[in-house]
Design a protein around this motif. Structure first.
Motif, PDB file in Angstrom:
ATOM      1  N   THR A 101      -7.400  82.309  80.559  1.00 34.64           N
ATOM      2  CA  THR A 101      -7.266  82.937  79.242  1.00 34.64           C
ATOM      3  C   THR A 101      -8.035  82.177  78.166  1.00 34.64           C
ATOM      4  O   THR A 101      -8.258  82.697  77.067  1.00 34.64           O
ATOM      5  N   GLY A 102      -8.424  80.938  78.456  1.00 30.11           N
ATOM      6  CA  GLY A 102      -9.081  80.103  77.464  1.00 30.11           C
ATOM      7  C   GLY A 102      -8.116  79.419  76.507  1.00 30.11           C
ATOM      8  O   GLY A 102      -8.533  78.633  75.660  1.00 30.11           O
ATOM      9  N   LYS A 103      -6.823  79.697  76.651  1.00 27.63           N
ATOM     10  CA  LYS A 103      -5.826  79.116  75.753  1.00 27.63           C
ATOM     11  C   LYS A 103      -5.218  77.827  76.300  1.00 27.63           C
ATOM     12  O   LYS A 103      -4.521  77.118  75.577  1.00 27.63           O
ATOM     13  N   VAL A 104      -5.466  77.557  77.579  1.00 31.78           N
ATOM     14  CA  VAL A 104      -4.965  76.358  78.238  1.00 31.78           C
ATOM     15  C   VAL A 104      -6.143  75.674  78.915  1.00 31.78           C
ATOM     16  O   VAL A 104      -7.019  76.333  79.482  1.00 31.78           O
ATOM     17  N   GLU A 105      -6.157  74.341  78.859  1.00 34.13           N
ATOM     18  CA  GLU A 105      -7.256  73.565  79.420  1.00 34.13           C
ATOM     19  C   GLU A 105      -6.755  72.669  80.543  1.00 34.13           C
ATOM     20  O   GLU A 105      -5.703  72.040  80.415  1.00 34.13           O
ATOM     21  N   ASN A 106      -7.507  72.615  81.624  1.00 36.70           N
ATOM     22  CA  ASN A 106      -7.237  71.671  82.705  1.00 36.70           C
ATOM     23  C   ASN A 106      -7.872  70.341  82.310  1.00 36.70           C
ATOM     24  O   ASN A 106      -9.086  70.257  82.127  1.00 36.70           O
ATOM     25  N   LEU A 107      -7.050  69.299  82.176  1.00 36.42           N
ATOM     26  CA  LEU A 107      -7.559  67.990  81.753  1.00 36.42           C
ATOM     27  C   LEU A 107      -7.828  67.057  82.929  1.00 36.42           C
ATOM     28  O   LEU A 107      -7.994  65.858  82.745  1.00 36.42           O
ATOM     29  N   GLY A 108      -7.884  67.605  84.141  1.00 41.88           N
ATOM     30  CA  GLY A 108      -8.290  66.816  85.288  1.00 41.88           C
ATOM     31  C   GLY A 108      -7.128  66.275  86.105  1.00 41.88           C
ATOM     32  O   GLY A 108      -5.960  66.519  85.835  1.00 41.88           O
ATOM     33  N   GLU A 109      -7.469  65.516  87.116  1.00 40.77           N
ATOM     34  CA  GLU A 109      -6.503  65.006  88.070  1.00 40.77           C
ATOM     35  C   GLU A 109      -5.745  63.801  87.509  1.00 40.77           C
ATOM     36  O   GLU A 109      -6.283  63.030  86.719  1.00 40.77           O
ATOM     37  N   THR A 110      -4.510  63.654  87.961  1.00 43.80           N
ATOM     38  CA  THR A 110      -3.697  62.495  87.572  1.00 43.80           C
ATOM     39  C   THR A 110      -4.005  61.265  88.426  1.00 43.80           C
ATOM     40  O   THR A 110      -3.574  60.167  88.093  1.00 43.80           O
ATOM     41  N   GLY A 111      -4.696  61.481  89.528  1.00 43.22           N
ATOM     42  CA  GLY A 111      -4.904  60.411  90.504  1.00 43.22           C
ATOM     43  C   GLY A 111      -3.949  60.507  91.678  1.00 43.22           C
ATOM     44  O   GLY A 111      -4.162  59.864  92.711  1.00 43.22           O
ATOM     45  N   MET A 112      -2.895  61.299  91.539  1.00 42.42           N
ATOM     46  CA  MET A 112      -1.931  61.480  92.623  1.00 42.42           C
ATOM     47  C   MET A 112      -2.297  62.704  93.458  1.00 42.42           C
ATOM     48  O   MET A 112      -2.784  63.703  92.924  1.00 42.42           O
TER      49      MET A 112
END
Length: 317
Positions: A101-112
């Motif tokens: 939707t463009g309203k939420v962003e994936n900020l990448g992996e946590t490392g887990m």
């Protein structure tokens, strides 16, 4: 998806520490950054670590209790801002829908890296020697049955809010099992503890990172390997009429945020993207809380104190 201890504060909790005036002046906005809390210990630890780091950088942080999947409604509108754990195993579909939707962003992996699957104690292989192959399950349904489910086997699933499609999987793979969902994470693992002490039959949802793999010997059921087609195309797999005739996906645990975070709090946005922690670190902290009875906030404070060089790198100090 505590998945082992419910919060004493079940609703929104505003957390603040004594911040210097100069530090407050450096942040882009003094409005609270709302981080979501769920119902399993590891997610509470991850979120409290991130919140503590942001507080040390001068940001105002608010913790808000939210449902694992339903939280995306708030993340889309900006009523919620950051969710520190979306598991590839159970949250990928909801995450992809929200980010599209463009309203939420994936900020990448946590490392887990996440694993969530059906699991049994090693002593069950004597009673069901075909394990861990999923095709052995029907041969051993009565072995895993209880008076309430007999002659069907019993599978103890996670709280229904965690998703995972276990009811659909049972139907698609024509398993002679009844899915009984635990009410809470604590109830799930209390039942494992009881069964393991008595060497009683049990088949249940277990996930990693978690302390269960530290304390107990066991194995995950080997279902047909997950593919996207298994979930989306009923014609894929052994059941040509139904989806979910495979195991759960495995993969990273992700961080997501309201798309407006990068504009309103760019420094916090960068810090959250930089956050990383290992499965072993997380499992160790979960064990301290759930097995040793240590206070969650005290465990988080110890980690923050011991890893100052690490988290200062996240915030560019």
């Amino acid at each position: 998806m505590n998945r082992s201890r419910l919060l004493g504060t079940a609703f929104a909790v505003v957390a603040s520490i004594g911040l210097a005036t100069a530090a407050q002046a450096e942040v882009e906005s003094k409005d609270p950054i709302k981080l979501t809390l769920h119902d399993w210990t590891g997610q509470l630890v991850t979120t409290k670590i991130m919140g503590s780091v942001l507080q040390n950088a001068g940001y105002n942080v608010e913790y808000v209790q939210a449902d694992y999947i339903a939280q995306f409604a708030g993340l889309k509108t900006g009523d919620l801002h950051v969710a520190m754990e979306m598991w590839e195993t159970t949250g990928r579909e909801a995450m992809d829908e929200a980010t599209a939707t463009g309203k939420v962003e994936n900020l990448g992996e946590t490392g887990m890296l996440a694993v969530e699957e059906w699991w049994y104690p090693s002593y069950m292989k004597e009673l069901c020697p075909g394990l861990p192959n999923w095709e052995a399950l029907n041969d051993c349904a009565e072995v895993f049955s209880t008076p309430e489910t007999a002659p069907m086997g019993r599978y103890l699933g996670a709280p229904v809010t965690w998703g995972g499609f276990d009811d659909e999987r049972v139907e698609a793979l024509e398993l002679d099992y009844e899915v009984v969902h635990a009410g809470t994470d604590a109830a799930l693992f209390a039942e494992l503890e009881s069964a393991y002490q008595r060497k009683a039959p049990i088949l249940l949802w277990v996930y990693a990172p978690h302390w269960a793999q530290i304390k107990y010997e066991g194995e995950w059921i080997e279902f047909p390997e997950y593919t996207a087609e298994c979930y989306n195309d009923p014609s894929w797999g052994s059941n040509e009429d139904m989806a979910y005739d495979c195991g759960k996906p495995r993969g990273p645990i992700w961080k997501v945020a309201w798309a407006g975070v990068k504009d309103k709090w760019p420094g916090a946005h960068a810090a959250i993207k930089n956050f990383t922690i290992s499965n072993d670190e997380m499992a160790g902290m979960i064990a301290q809380i759930d097995l040793e009875g240590r206070d969650l906030d005290a465990v988080v404070a110890d980690w923050v104190k011991a890893n100052e060089a690490t988290w200062k790198g996240w915030i560019g100090q």
